[in-house]
Design an enzyme around this catalytic site. Sequence first.
Site, mmCIF file in Angstrom:
data_model
loop_
_atom_site.group_PDB
_atom_site.id
_atom_site.type_symbol
_atom_site.label_atom_id
_atom_site.label_comp_id
_atom_site.label_asym_id
_atom_site.label_seq_id
_atom_site.Cartn_x
_atom_site.Cartn_y
_atom_site.Cartn_z
ATOM 1 N N SER A 159 0.722 -1.303 -0.062
ATOM 2 C CA SER A 159 -0.034 -0.107 0.045
ATOM 3 C C SER A 159 0.770 1.454 -0.010
ATOM 4 O O SER A 159 1.678 1.429 -0.755
ATOM 5 C CB SER A 159 -0.921 0.088 1.058
ATOM 6 O OG SER A 159 -2.078 0.863 1.089
ATOM 7 N N MET A 160 0.773 2.343 0.879
ATOM 8 C CA MET A 160 1.659 3.244 1.064
ATOM 9 C C MET A 160 3.233 2.901 1.014
ATOM 10 O O MET A 160 3.983 3.630 0.125
ATOM 11 C CB MET A 160 1.487 4.004 2.234
ATOM 12 C CG MET A 160 2.258 5.261 2.334
ATOM 13 S SD MET A 160 2.282 6.157 3.952
ATOM 14 C CE MET A 160 3.468 4.833 4.975
#
Length: 256
Positions: free
Chosen positions: A96-97
Amino acid sequence: MTGSSAEAGAWIRRFHPAPAAPTRLVCFPHAGGSATFYFPVSRAMSPGVDVLSVQYPGRQDRRGERCIDTIGELADAVVEELTPWADRPLTLFGHSMGASLAFEVALRLESRGIVPLGLFASGRRAPSRFRDEAVHRADDDQLIDELRKLSGTDSQVLGDPEILRMILPAIRNDYRAAETYRFRGGPRLACPVVALVGTEDAQVTEDEATAWAEHTTGPFRVRRFDGGHFYLNAHAVEVMSEISGHINGVSVAGSR
């Protein structure tokens, strides 16, 4: 082969040191995540791979430190901490991030002549694909609803108001960093890139996953797993096998 002269510290966690391992895997947590998310990965892959996990400021034992709310500033700080560990080949994994951050770290490493064995970008759209998102500006209840929807935070934590008060600032900060990140263009990576996605992940479309190919001159492929944004919780063994197979394949090819 002896271990690195670098020492694990605030930024870099080394839960199961593997000084004889020929390569290192560097893991980057998701928004609101911490280095301990990858403790099981470290335990499973050691001693064949020396696993390092990045600990962002503003959480757990770094809770008293200022959060960093841009991917660029985070990447600058991580590269300074990570470079001493590059005495042997590095593979980067981010979810994700963490995938956006791992990409920016890879760019900075390559600018220093340190080309990773590969970048595994999990559960994240390619840097060149933009979404106008503003979860970081939502109120606390809406932010908690988002966490529940993605199933990336322990349900017991979400039900404990005291713990939530402690972690929400870091989570909101990470969402701000992820949602305001903009790829500004520049050189492509030289290392291979593997995009890992859940088949039911609303956060990553087919186009957004395959667009990672635009960011490398090296080999690229997509690996799909049944599940949503946190598909890797149910497919940890397969994901680690994917990483190990890649490391072994690249290492063998490089020794010829």
